[in-house]
Structures are given as C-alpha cells and as structure tokens.
Design a protein around this motif. Structure first.
Motif, PDB file in Angstrom:
ATOM      1  N   PHE A 152       8.343  20.876  84.214  1.00  0.00           N
ATOM      2  CA  PHE A 152       7.544  21.962  83.324  1.00  0.00           C
ATOM      3  C   PHE A 152       7.217  21.226  82.157  1.00  0.00           C
ATOM      4  O   PHE A 152       8.152  20.783  81.289  1.00  0.00           O
ATOM      5  CB  PHE A 152       8.986  22.821  83.143  1.00  0.00           C
ATOM      6  CG  PHE A 152       9.543  23.429  84.330  1.00  0.00           C
ATOM      7  CD1 PHE A 152       8.728  24.563  85.071  1.00  0.00           C
ATOM      8  CD2 PHE A 152      10.586  22.969  85.266  1.00  0.00           C
ATOM      9  CE1 PHE A 152       9.275  25.113  86.136  1.00  0.00           C
ATOM     10  CE2 PHE A 152      11.007  23.523  86.208  1.00  0.00           C
ATOM     11  CZ  PHE A 152      10.512  24.611  86.675  1.00  0.00           C
ATOM     12  N   GLN A 153       5.823  21.192  82.225  1.00  0.00           N
ATOM     13  CA  GLN A 153       5.026  20.848  80.791  1.00  0.00           C
ATOM     14  C   GLN A 153       4.880  21.730  79.736  1.00  0.00           C
ATOM     15  O   GLN A 153       4.210  22.718  79.747  1.00  0.00           O
ATOM     16  CB  GLN A 153       3.911  19.979  81.505  1.00  0.00           C
ATOM     17  CG  GLN A 153       3.030  19.292  80.185  1.00  0.00           C
ATOM     18  CD  GLN A 153       3.766  18.137  79.751  1.00  0.00           C
ATOM     19  OE1 GLN A 153       4.162  17.209  80.542  1.00  0.00           O
ATOM     20  NE2 GLN A 153       3.320  17.774  78.494  1.00  0.00           N
ATOM     21  N   CYS A 154       5.087  21.085  78.449  1.00  0.00           N
ATOM     22  CA  CYS A 154       4.892  22.172  77.426  1.00  0.00           C
ATOM     23  C   CYS A 154       3.219  21.972  77.178  1.00  0.00           C
ATOM     24  O   CYS A 154       2.770  20.782  76.912  1.00  0.00           O
ATOM     25  CB  CYS A 154       5.450  21.561  76.195  1.00  0.00           C
ATOM     26  SG  CYS A 154       4.979  22.686  74.945  1.00  0.00           S
ATOM     27  N   SER A 195       8.161  17.383  78.516  1.00  0.00           N
ATOM     28  CA  SER A 195       8.264  17.983  79.772  1.00  0.00           C
ATOM     29  C   SER A 195      10.023  18.487  79.819  1.00  0.00           C
ATOM     30  O   SER A 195      11.007  17.776  79.203  1.00  0.00           O
ATOM     31  CB  SER A 195       7.816  17.147  80.977  1.00  0.00           C
ATOM     32  OG  SER A 195       6.598  16.861  80.769  1.00  0.00           O
ATOM     33  N   PHE A 196      10.252  19.218  80.860  1.00  0.00           N
ATOM     34  CA  PHE A 196      11.660  19.633  81.103  1.00  0.00           C
ATOM     35  C   PHE A 196      11.870  19.683  82.385  1.00  0.00           C
ATOM     36  O   PHE A 196      10.934  20.017  83.422  1.00  0.00           O
ATOM     37  CB  PHE A 196      11.827  21.076  80.559  1.00  0.00           C
ATOM     38  CG  PHE A 196      11.498  21.048  78.846  1.00  0.00           C
ATOM     39  CD1 PHE A 196      12.506  20.548  77.899  1.00  0.00           C
ATOM     40  CD2 PHE A 196      10.339  21.207  78.452  1.00  0.00           C
ATOM     41  CE1 PHE A 196      12.210  20.718  76.653  1.00  0.00           C
ATOM     42  CE2 PHE A 196      10.013  21.088  76.985  1.00  0.00           C
ATOM     43  CZ  PHE A 196      11.024  20.784  76.027  1.00  0.00           C
ATOM     44  N   LEU A 214      11.794  24.922  79.265  1.00  0.00           N
ATOM     45  CA  LEU A 214      10.555  24.964  78.662  1.00  0.00           C
ATOM     46  C   LEU A 214      10.534  26.302  77.765  1.00  0.00           C
ATOM     47  O   LEU A 214       9.908  26.210  76.723  1.00  0.00           O
ATOM     48  CB  LEU A 214       9.599  24.922  79.754  1.00  0.00           C
ATOM     49  CG  LEU A 214       8.259  25.095  79.311  1.00  0.00           C
ATOM     50  CD1 LEU A 214       7.557  23.971  78.403  1.00  0.00           C
ATOM     51  CD2 LEU A 214       7.092  25.002  80.847  1.00  0.00           C
ATOM     52  N   LYS A 215      10.855  27.313  78.311  1.00  0.00           N
ATOM     53  CA  LYS A 215      10.725  28.741  77.649  1.00  0.00           C
ATOM     54  C   LYS A 215      11.419  28.674  76.160  1.00  0.00           C
ATOM     55  O   LYS A 215      10.867  29.168  75.333  1.00  0.00           O
ATOM     56  CB  LYS A 215      11.340  29.940  78.434  1.00  0.00           C
ATOM     57  CG  LYS A 215      11.139  31.214  77.950  1.00  0.00           C
ATOM     58  CD  LYS A 215      11.391  32.184  78.994  1.00  0.00           C
ATOM     59  CE  LYS A 215      11.381  33.473  78.430  1.00  0.00           C
ATOM     60  NZ  LYS A 215      12.004  34.721  79.636  1.00  0.00           N
TER      61      LYS A 215
END
Length: 611
Positions: A493-495, A501-502, A508-509
């Motif tokens: 999960f990339q910002c 990243s997460f 991420l949220k």
C-alpha cells in the motif's frame, strides 16, 4: 370342394337306414381324401406366408346323412359355381406371386367368406377353421429338404415364431426390426425411420407442432407419451419405485439415473479427463469446462454462463427479485439453496465436517475454503502478479484493489463505492443501524456473522490462525495475513503524497490523514480531535483517570499498553533500541531519538531572547 345345399327329406323306413348310413360313410371318406390333397398342396408351397384359403369341414346334417343320394344328385346353384371359379383364379394368382419371407405361422384359409350373401354360412365356416389351422401348423413343420425354410430357420427364428400378426402389413412392418431397413427418410435432416408413424412424430421437431395439449395447464407436447408423463406432475403419480430405497419417480429414466446412486455406476466418461458421471446431461455440462463454452447470455449485460442455473442467479442482480424469505428474520434470497444455507445460521446446524480437524461448516463452499488451509492449494493465479488464491472471489477482489481499481458496488444511500460486496454490506449497516448478530458473552452486536465469530474469540481466547514463520497466532485470518508481511517485508500500500508504503490498507488510510489534516475522532469531554481511534481511546483515560494496564512486577498501572511495555524493560533490563552510531542502547524509542541528536548535532529547540 364342398357343396352348400339344403335338402328336405321324408322320414325313411328302417329297412333303408343301413344302406343310407353306408353311403354317408363313403361321402366322408371322399371328403377326407380331398382334405389330404389340399394339405399336400400346402406342403408343396411352403414359401407362402398367408394363403387366404380356409379348409373347413362342414358338419353333415341329419337330413343329409339320411339322403346321400339326393345330396349327390342335386345340382349346385349357379352362383356358387361362379364363386368357386373366381376363388380358384385367386388361388392361382397367389401361387404365381414372388416368394415372401416365411412368417411365424403357415396358415391356410380355403374359402373366401361369402360376406354379402352367406352371412350365416360365414359363421358356420369360422367355427371349424381353428381345427384345420392347428392341424396344418403341426403338419407344416418343414423337413430338412426344404431349402426355403432353412434360410430363415434356426435359433434366431425361434423368437420370431412366437410373434403373430392379424395382417400381412403388420408382419411386414415388424420384419424391419430384423432387417434394419429404414425406408422413411426425413426431408429436413438425415434421419431415417422404419415406420411412417415414427417419421410423422419426428417431423414435429422441425415444424414445432405440439398437438397434445395438457388439460390442467397451457403446456403442449409433440408426442402423446410426453403428455402422459407430464400429467403425473398434476396427479402426483410416481409409478416407478426404487427397489433399494423408498423413493418413487414419475419417469422410468429418472429411476434409472437414481439407481446409479446405489450401484455406484458412472457410465458417462469425459474424453478430456478421467472424470466419470452418472448422467449424460452432467457430462455435457462438464465438457464446457474444457471447451470454454458459455451458451447462456444475460439479456441485461454482456455476461455469459456455462450453466442456466448460474445465469438465473446472476439475473437477480438486475431484477432485484428475492422470492425466498427466511421465516426467522427479514432476509430474502434469490435462490432456494441460498435460503437453505442461511437457515443453518438460526438452527446452528453444521452438516459439513472437515476430515483433517474437528471443524464443521454450514455449507460445502465453507468447508472447501477451509480445506485449502490444510492442503495449501491455491489454484487461482493472478495474471498481473505472482499471487495465488484459494477462491476465485478472492482473486477478483485482488484484481480490483491492486490492478484495475474497479469499484462496482455502490451504496444506494450515499455515493460511496466499494471493490467488494462484503465491504458494501458492512458499510450499509452505518445507514440502517442494524446489528442482528448479538454476542452471548457481552452486550455487543454486529452487522455481520463473521465479525461476531471473530469477536467471540476475544472471550474464548481462541487463536486458530498460526504463523508458519514464528510462534504467533491470531484470532482472524486478516491479522495473520498482515503479520506475514513483517516476515516478507512486503508493503503493497503506497502513499500517493510521499514515498511511504505500508503493509496493510488501514495503516495507509491512517497515514493519509497526516497529509489531509483530517482528525475524525472527537473527544466528547474536550475539544481535542485525533486521527486514530486508538489515540482517542488513550486520551479519554486522562478524563476518566482509568489505568487499565497493570504491571505484574510492581503496583504501577498505565493508561496505555505501550507505556506498560516500556515500563517492563525496567524489570527485565532489556534495551531493544540500539544506536547505530555507537554501542549505547535504550529502553524507549523516544530516548534513542533524543540520543541521536548528539551524533547529528540537531538542536530543534530554539532559545528566544527575553524568555
């Protein structure tokens, strides 16, 4: 031939009786000789299947016995003589006909019935035909010298001789069974039939004609037998009984299929793989797995299906029709089997048992999904990356989240859209407020059964999902999945605002709120807001004074679990935070952060003049 005459006699005296009787015997002997002659003629012509000749013995009346001379002397009526001449011609024509196949019984009928003028005599003749016919049947067993009979005799003809027919046309039709002849051809296709009646029935396939109408409903059929079978739907008649169990069926074909359940027979084999099936229709459906054929098209969208049942289920998405209602709650379903599965929630019944462990499930799909944990099989592969899944629905959801970004599920109460149907369902509880699944251990309720099951593990302490890399276990599979990324280092999960990243979407949220400044969690005791619910929960302890986290080594308590964790290092002496510039270690990450400024020279706190 016999003479048909009636002679009236006066009563004879006793002196002439002996003489008259002798003459009657002479006539009888002459008649027997004539009968033998006719029978010999029949033996000479064995190829005749049906000779319309009847040799009948006529009973001699008492008057004729008493008066043989008058019987002989009286001339024949002219019309009888003419008919006998006509009969003789017909016999000669029959003898000149081409040789026909030998039938099951050689029958000789010698007198053409005098239907119009001699009705009484016809009855008299027929009363004696059977005697002569039986006698001729026994006499006409053909000898070894008969070439014509030898061609059609033998073991096979023993069965043929059992069948008899009332006319030569029926015999001719029957013989097609033995010869295989199919002289009636369909003009629309390449099929042929042995009888015109069968062709007539077949033609209705092309014309669409259905002349047989059900009197109970509006259905029609092309054959009377199909109507007869259909009527059992209305009458409830099931005449075909299984001899192995108490089941009955309205059709013999259904019984035959059912019996394979008892025998285990699966006569229909797939030519592409090693699978066998009890029913040809199931094999036909299975073949579409290999051919990729999807003949059932949705009329509302471009979706196609290999099964009519699957198409029917899909169409309920467009129509919204859910005719199957649960009697225990207000849920409705588009399919009866879905309702049946749902009712297990209320009854608690779990008929599907895992053979690897003691778990049971309400439906076969649940068991199948569970078994993938034991087998490790993941047959559904993503074509965009190297990920595999145990269920096709998980692969579809994965495509939407990571590759296509598609969100086909829209909330009807607001404008939010979702990648998965389960996410939409969870969201809708925000609008409806419904939480039908109640925890029996506490007062919490949930909008989904899965969430309740996960919550119950808080009370039971059950953690069925084990990490294969370490000794950690988890209550829910999603937590295990997230944890595994700690070992693999995966952060999918990339910002989009920075390069962070997460490992899971919720992180991420939460991180995105740093960029947006959003703080949706408001304290009800003061005006502070927080970007995380956990931060709000910790903050509330300031107002309540609650310190739920107790140290087991001393009497100190803390409002946060991380504060307790840091405190415990005092007792254990552990210093997990190591400086990368020197050999110093610290019990808290904040202490390490402060120490690092010694090496970097950073001085973030500025002294202001006058203060």
């Amino acid at each position: 031939m016999m003479h048909h005459s009636q002679v009236k006699m006066n009563s004879p005296d006793s002196a002439r009786d002996v003489s008259i009787k002798q003459e009657a015997e002479d006539v009888s002997i002459k008649q027997e000789a004539e009968d033998v002659s006719i029978k010999q003629e029949a033996e000479d012509q064995p190829h005749l299947n049906v000779l319309h000749m009847v040799v009948c013995k006529e009973e001699v009346s008492p008057e004729q016995e008493r008066s043989p001379r008058l019987l002989q002397e009286e001339p024949e009526p002219p019309h009888i003589k003419e008919e006998q001449e006509e009969l003789k011609k017909e016999q000669e024509e029959l003898l000149q006909r081409p040789e026909e196949p030998v039938g099951s019984t050689l029958t000789l009928l010698a007198v053409k019935g005098e239907e119009e003028n001699y009705d009484d005599e016809e009855e008299h003749i027929s009363s004696h035909c059977s005697e002569i016919e039986v006698e001729l049947e026994s006499d006409t067993e053909v000898t070894e010298d008969s070439d014509d009979w030898e061609e059609t005799s033998g073991d096979d003809d023993d069965e043929r001789r059992d069948k008899t027919f009332s006319d030569s046309g029926s015999l001719k039709k029957h013989q097609h069974v033995h010869t295989g002849e199919k002289s009636f051809n369909c003009e629309h296709c390449d099929k042929s039939f042995s009888q015109s009646g069968n062709l007539k029935q077949h033609l209705r396939v092309h014309t669409g004609e259905k002349p047989f109408q059900c009197k109970h409903c509006d259905k029609s059929f092309s054959q009377s037998s199909a109507l007869k079978t259909h009527l059992r739907v209305h009458t409830g008649e099931k005449p075909f009984q299984c001899k192995h169990c108490d089941k009955s069926f309205s059709e013999s074909s259904s019984l035959k299929k059912h019996q394979y359940v008892h025998t285990g027979e699966k006569p229909f084999q797939c030519k592409h793989c090693d699978k066998f099936f009890r029913d040809s229709s199931i094999l036909k459906t299975h073949l579409r797995v290999h051919t990729g054929e999807k003949p059932f098209q949705c009329k509302h969208c471009d979706k196609r299906s290999s099964l009519a049942g699957n198409l029917k289920k899909h169409q309920s998405v467009h129509t919204g029709v859910k005719p199957f209602h649960c009697k225990h709650c207000d849920k409705s379903f588009s399919q009866s089997d879905e309702l049946k599965k749902h009712q297990h929630v209320h009854t608690g019944q779990k008929p599907f048992q895992c053979k690897h462990c003691d778990k049971s499930f309400t439906c076969t799909s649940g068991l199948k999904t569970h078994q993938s944990f034991h087998t490790g099989v993941k047959p559904f592969h993503c074509k965009h990356c190297d990920k595999s899944f145990s269920q096709s629905c998980h692969l579809k959801t994965h495509h939407r989240i990571f590759h296509t970004g598609e969100k086909p599920f829209q909330c009807k109460h607001c404008n939010k859209i979702f990648t998965a149907l389960s996410s939409l369902k969870t969201h809708q509880s925000v609008h409806t407020g419904k939480k039908p699944f109640q925890c029996k251990h506490c007062d919490k309720s949930f909008s989904e059964l899965g969430n309740l099951k996960s919550h119950i593990r808080v009370h039971t302490g059950e953690k069925p999902f084990h990490c294969k890399h370490c000794d950690k276990s988890f209550r829910i599979s999603s937590l295990l999945k997230t944890h595994l990324r700690d070992h693999t280092g995966e952060k999918p999960f990339q910002c989009k605002h920075c390069d962070k990243s997460f490992s899971h979407s919720s992180a991420l949220k939460t991180h995105l709120r740093v960029h947006t400044g959003e703080k949706p969690f408001q304290c009800k005791h003061c005006d502070k807001s927080f970007c995380r619910s956990s931060h709000l929960k910790t903050h509330i302890h300031v107002h309540t004074g609650e310190k739920p986290f107790q140290c087991k080594h001393c009497d100190k308590s803390f409002s946060e679990s991380r504060s307790l964790k840091t405190h415990q290092y005092v007792h254990t002496g552990e210093k997990p935070f190591q400086c990368k510039h020197c050999d110093k270690s610290f019990t808290a990450s904040s202490s390490l952060k402060t120490h690092l400024r010694v090496h970097t020279g950073e001085k973030p706190f500025q002294f202001l003049t006058g203060q």
